[in-house]
Design a protein around this motif. Structure first.
Motif, PDB file in Angstrom:
ATOM      1  N   ASP A  52     -19.287  28.104 -34.755  1.00 19.65           N
ATOM      2  CA  ASP A  52     -18.452  29.319 -34.104  1.00 19.65           C
ATOM      3  C   ASP A  52     -16.998  28.925 -33.447  1.00 19.65           C
ATOM      4  OD1 ASP A  52     -19.867  31.118 -35.364  1.00 19.65           O
ATOM      5  OD2 ASP A  52     -21.576  31.049 -33.905  1.00 19.65           O
ATOM      6  N   ALA A  53     -16.958  27.629 -32.857  1.00 22.74           N
ATOM      7  CA  ALA A  53     -16.058  27.107 -32.608  1.00 22.74           C
ATOM      8  C   ALA A  53     -14.447  27.073 -33.301  1.00 22.74           C
ATOM      9  CB  ALA A  53     -16.110  25.518 -31.800  1.00 22.74           C
ATOM     10  N   PHE A  71      -6.445  15.449 -24.027  1.00 23.23           N
ATOM     11  CA  PHE A  71      -6.533  16.646 -25.071  1.00 23.23           C
ATOM     12  C   PHE A  71      -5.624  17.797 -24.520  1.00 23.23           C
ATOM     13  CE2 PHE A  71     -10.544  14.771 -26.089  1.00 23.23           C
ATOM     14  CZ  PHE A  71     -10.634  14.697 -27.447  1.00 23.23           C
ATOM     15  N   ILE A  72      -4.753  18.418 -25.473  1.00 23.16           N
ATOM     16  CA  ILE A  72      -4.328  19.703 -25.265  1.00 23.16           C
ATOM     17  C   ILE A  72      -4.540  20.511 -26.351  1.00 23.16           C
ATOM     18  CG2 ILE A  72      -2.545  18.738 -23.488  1.00 23.16           C
ATOM     19  CD1 ILE A  72      -0.347  19.178 -25.821  1.00 23.16           C
ATOM     20  N   GLY A  73      -4.284  22.017 -26.361  1.00 22.05           N
ATOM     21  CA  GLY A  73      -4.718  22.876 -27.551  1.00 22.05           C
ATOM     22  C   GLY A  73      -5.817  23.828 -26.910  1.00 22.05           C
ATOM     23  N   SER A  74      -6.219  24.501 -27.662  1.00 23.85           N
ATOM     24  CA  SER A  74      -7.322  25.470 -27.280  1.00 23.85           C
ATOM     25  C   SER A  74      -8.700  25.615 -28.070  1.00 23.85           C
ATOM     26  CB  SER A  74      -6.549  26.900 -27.428  1.00 23.85           C
ATOM     27  OG  SER A  74      -5.431  27.030 -26.636  1.00 23.85           O
ATOM     28  N   ILE A  75      -9.645  26.022 -27.475  1.00 18.91           N
ATOM     29  CA  ILE A  75     -10.833  26.284 -28.326  1.00 18.91           C
ATOM     30  C   ILE A  75     -11.258  27.736 -28.147  1.00 18.91           C
ATOM     31  CG2 ILE A  75     -13.180  25.399 -28.620  1.00 18.91           C
ATOM     32  CD1 ILE A  75     -12.395  22.879 -27.324  1.00 18.91           C
ATOM     33  N   VAL A  76     -11.493  28.506 -29.135  1.00 16.08           N
ATOM     34  CA  VAL A  76     -11.904  29.903 -28.947  1.00 16.08           C
ATOM     35  C   VAL A  76     -13.198  30.029 -29.731  1.00 16.08           C
ATOM     36  CG1 VAL A  76     -10.894  32.114 -29.886  1.00 16.08           C
ATOM     37  CG2 VAL A  76      -9.410  30.323 -29.452  1.00 16.08           C
ATOM     38  N   THR A  98     -17.433  23.364 -23.434  1.00 12.83           N
ATOM     39  CA  THR A  98     -18.302  24.748 -23.569  1.00 12.83           C
ATOM     40  C   THR A  98     -17.316  25.977 -23.351  1.00 12.83           C
ATOM     41  OG1 THR A  98     -20.129  23.658 -22.702  1.00 12.83           O
ATOM     42  CG2 THR A  98     -20.227  25.796 -22.622  1.00 12.83           C
ATOM     43  N   VAL A  99     -17.544  26.782 -24.189  1.00 10.88           N
ATOM     44  CA  VAL A  99     -16.557  28.065 -24.076  1.00 10.88           C
ATOM     45  C   VAL A  99     -17.472  29.229 -24.121  1.00 10.88           C
ATOM     46  CG1 VAL A  99     -14.678  29.350 -25.205  1.00 10.88           C
ATOM     47  CG2 VAL A  99     -14.826  26.990 -25.697  1.00 10.88           C
ATOM     48  N   GLY A 100     -17.306  30.060 -23.011  1.00 10.95           N
ATOM     49  CA  GLY A 100     -18.063  31.092 -22.760  1.00 10.95           C
ATOM     50  C   GLY A 100     -18.039  32.163 -23.933  1.00 10.95           C
ATOM     51  N   GLY A 103     -14.625  34.080 -25.394  1.00 13.54           N
ATOM     52  CA  GLY A 103     -13.697  33.345 -24.467  1.00 13.54           C
ATOM     53  C   GLY A 103     -12.913  32.263 -25.146  1.00 13.54           C
ATOM     54  N   ALA A 104     -11.959  31.730 -24.294  1.00 11.78           N
ATOM     55  CA  ALA A 104     -11.070  30.725 -24.757  1.00 11.78           C
ATOM     56  C   ALA A 104     -10.920  29.728 -23.589  1.00 11.78           C
ATOM     57  CB  ALA A 104      -9.856  31.193 -25.397  1.00 11.78           C
ATOM     58  N   LEU A 105     -10.867  28.417 -24.057  1.00 13.72           N
ATOM     59  CA  LEU A 105     -10.569  27.270 -23.313  1.00 13.72           C
ATOM     60  C   LEU A 105      -9.450  26.852 -23.541  1.00 13.72           C
ATOM     61  CD1 LEU A 105     -11.653  25.283 -21.037  1.00 13.72           C
ATOM     62  CD2 LEU A 105     -12.861  24.060 -23.127  1.00 13.72           C
ATOM     63  N   LYS A 106      -8.393  26.843 -22.668  1.00 12.77           N
ATOM     64  CA  LYS A 106      -7.202  26.225 -22.855  1.00 12.77           C
ATOM     65  C   LYS A 106      -7.277  24.804 -22.376  1.00 12.77           C
ATOM     66  CE  LYS A 106      -2.161  27.484 -22.211  1.00 12.77           C
ATOM     67  NZ  LYS A 106      -1.117  28.330 -21.576  1.00 12.77           N
ATOM     68  N   LEU A 107      -6.904  23.786 -22.989  1.00  7.88           N
ATOM     69  CA  LEU A 107      -7.265  22.443 -22.613  1.00  7.88           C
ATOM     70  C   LEU A 107      -6.010  21.928 -21.678  1.00  7.88           C
ATOM     71  CD1 LEU A 107      -8.578  20.986 -26.057  1.00  7.88           C
ATOM     72  CD2 LEU A 107      -9.734  21.887 -23.890  1.00  7.88           C
ATOM     73  N   GLU A 108      -4.950  22.586 -21.665  1.00 10.47           N
ATOM     74  CA  GLU A 108      -3.712  22.229 -20.939  1.00 10.47           C
ATOM     75  C   GLU A 108      -4.110  22.436 -19.378  1.00 10.47           C
ATOM     76  OE1 GLU A 108      -1.701  23.109 -24.787  1.00 10.47           O
ATOM     77  OE2 GLU A 108      -3.708  23.844 -23.756  1.00 10.47           O
ATOM     78  N   ASP A 109      -5.121  23.523 -19.162  1.00 10.42           N
ATOM     79  CA  ASP A 109      -5.555  23.828 -17.645  1.00 10.42           C
ATOM     80  C   ASP A 109      -6.549  23.135 -17.255  1.00 10.42           C
ATOM     81  OD1 ASP A 109      -3.561  26.001 -18.166  1.00 10.42           O
ATOM     82  OD2 ASP A 109      -5.217  27.544 -18.520  1.00 10.42           O
ATOM     83  N   GLU A 110      -7.000  22.162 -18.100  1.00  9.53           N
ATOM     84  CA  GLU A 110      -8.176  21.049 -17.630  1.00  9.53           C
ATOM     85  C   GLU A 110      -7.719  19.656 -17.742  1.00  9.53           C
ATOM     86  OE1 GLU A 110     -10.917  22.434 -16.802  1.00  9.53           O
ATOM     87  OE2 GLU A 110     -10.274  24.640 -17.439  1.00  9.53           O
ATOM     88  N   GLU A 111      -8.444  18.842 -17.543  1.00  5.98           N
ATOM     89  CA  GLU A 111      -8.120  17.341 -17.623  1.00  5.98           C
ATOM     90  C   GLU A 111      -9.134  16.647 -18.536  1.00  5.98           C
ATOM     91  OE1 GLU A 111      -5.549  15.411 -16.126  1.00  5.98           O
ATOM     92  OE2 GLU A 111      -4.929  17.477 -15.265  1.00  5.98           O
ATOM     93  N   PHE A 112      -9.313  17.053 -19.592  1.00  6.49           N
ATOM     94  CA  PHE A 112     -10.402  16.362 -20.465  1.00  6.49           C
ATOM     95  C   PHE A 112      -9.534  15.211 -21.335  1.00  6.49           C
ATOM     96  CE2 PHE A 112     -11.978  20.619 -20.696  1.00  6.49           C
ATOM     97  CZ  PHE A 112     -13.264  20.360 -20.392  1.00  6.49           C
ATOM     98  N   SER A 113     -10.008  14.040 -21.216  1.00  2.42           N
ATOM     99  CA  SER A 113      -9.330  12.770 -21.793  1.00  2.42           C
ATOM    100  C   SER A 113     -10.310  11.760 -22.369  1.00  2.42           C
ATOM    101  CB  SER A 113      -8.342  12.309 -20.554  1.00  2.42           C
ATOM    102  OG  SER A 113      -9.483  11.829 -19.753  1.00  2.42           O
ATOM    103  N   VAL A 114      -9.754  11.025 -23.127  1.00  3.63           N
ATOM    104  CA  VAL A 114     -10.347   9.857 -23.802  1.00  3.63           C
ATOM    105  C   VAL A 114      -9.883   8.545 -23.217  1.00  3.63           C
ATOM    106  CG1 VAL A 114     -11.441  11.003 -25.654  1.00  3.63           C
ATOM    107  CG2 VAL A 114      -9.364   9.756 -25.824  1.00  3.63           C
ATOM    108  N   SER A 115     -10.566   7.299 -23.250  1.00  2.00           N
ATOM    109  CA  SER A 115      -9.760   6.234 -22.923  1.00  2.00           C
ATOM    110  C   SER A 115     -10.240   5.253 -23.641  1.00  2.00           C
ATOM    111  CB  SER A 115     -10.300   5.782 -21.515  1.00  2.00           C
ATOM    112  OG  SER A 115     -11.527   5.544 -21.143  1.00  2.00           O
ATOM    113  N   GLY A 116      -9.253   3.920 -23.754  1.00  2.00           N
ATOM    114  CA  GLY A 116      -9.518   2.926 -24.776  1.00  2.00           C
ATOM    115  C   GLY A 116      -9.371   3.381 -26.287  1.00  2.00           C
ATOM    116  N   LEU A 117      -8.564   4.233 -26.527  1.00  2.00           N
ATOM    117  CA  LEU A 117      -8.450   4.657 -27.712  1.00  2.00           C
ATOM    118  C   LEU A 117      -7.745   3.961 -28.879  1.00  2.00           C
ATOM    119  CD1 LEU A 117      -8.509   7.620 -29.191  1.00  2.00           C
ATOM    120  CD2 LEU A 117      -6.244   8.025 -28.636  1.00  2.00           C
ATOM    121  N   GLY A 118      -6.952   3.005 -28.462  1.00  2.00           N
ATOM    122  CA  GLY A 118      -6.582   1.984 -29.398  1.00  2.00           C
ATOM    123  C   GLY A 118      -5.469   2.580 -30.452  1.00  2.00           C
ATOM    124  N   ILE A 119      -5.079   3.839 -30.158  1.00  2.00           N
ATOM    125  CA  ILE A 119      -4.330   4.573 -31.402  1.00  2.00           C
ATOM    126  C   ILE A 119      -3.005   5.089 -30.596  1.00  2.00           C
ATOM    127  CG2 ILE A 119      -4.169   6.588 -33.090  1.00  2.00           C
ATOM    128  CD1 ILE A 119      -7.178   5.875 -33.408  1.00  2.00           C
TER     129      ILE A 119
END
Length: 178
Positions: A52-53, A71-76, A98-100, A103-119
């Motif tokens: 459903d995401a 991460f940037i983008g949205s999850i609806v 997690t999206v209520g 609702g929608a989660l706009k990732l630009e408004d958050e600080e979700f990230s990954v480290s050690g990507l190597g890409i």
């Protein structure tokens, strides 16, 4: 002397020629896919549906291959209950979103990230997305601050020196001419 039979033959020949022309002009749609029916992401990010995401314009922003990527983008979520989505990027980190309900989660408004990507920027990171028991394999584009609209999202801040090599400079002995 023109007979009725000759006139009828000319009419038939003209009709066949016209039908052949019409078929030649319009038949490309029968063997080629119409571009307007193809689904695509109209931006730099990807579009995916996982359970459903609904993932929209998802990408990663970093300034170098081994640095943190955001991460940037949205999850609806269009359902009446909350939805969870996990993304395993390049087998380095699993990030949970997690999206209520409705609702929608706009990732630009958050600080979700990954480290050690190597890409690095310009490449695609392999990823596995899981939501509601559904799993898909995809790739996520990795961008940097070359385009001004992504500069605010570079983890640690954007540095102009990362694009200095893209600025044209006058070369000695190559003045003015072609």
């Amino acid at each position: 002397m023109i007979t009725a039979r000759m006139t009828a033959g000319r009419r038939i020949a003209a009709s066949l020629a016209l039908a052949g022309l019409a078929l030649g002009v319009t038949s490309c749609g029968t063997i080629n896919q119409q571009a307007t029916t193809a689904s695509y992401a109209p931006s730099d990010g990807i579009v995916e549906n996982v359970g459903d995401a609904k993932v929209r314009n998802l990408m990663l922003v970093t300034d170098a291959e081994h640095n943190e990527a955001r991460f940037i983008g949205s999850i609806v979520n269009g359902t009446d209950t909350s939805v969870s989505l996990s993304i395993d990027v390049a087998s380095t980190d699993i990030v949970e979103f997690t999206v209520g309900a409705n609702g929608a989660l706009k990732l630009e408004d958050e600080e979700f990230s990954v480290s050690g990507l190597g890409i690095g920027p310009g490449e695609h990171a392999p990823a596995t997305m899981v939501s509601g028991g559904e799993s898909i394999e995809t790739t996520i584009p990795v961008v940097d601050g070359t385009l001004e609209e992504y500069r605010d999202f570079v983890p640690g801040g954007y540095d102009d020196s990362t694009i200095e090599h893209l600025t044209p400079t006058e070369q000695p002995g190559h003045g003015g001419g072609h």
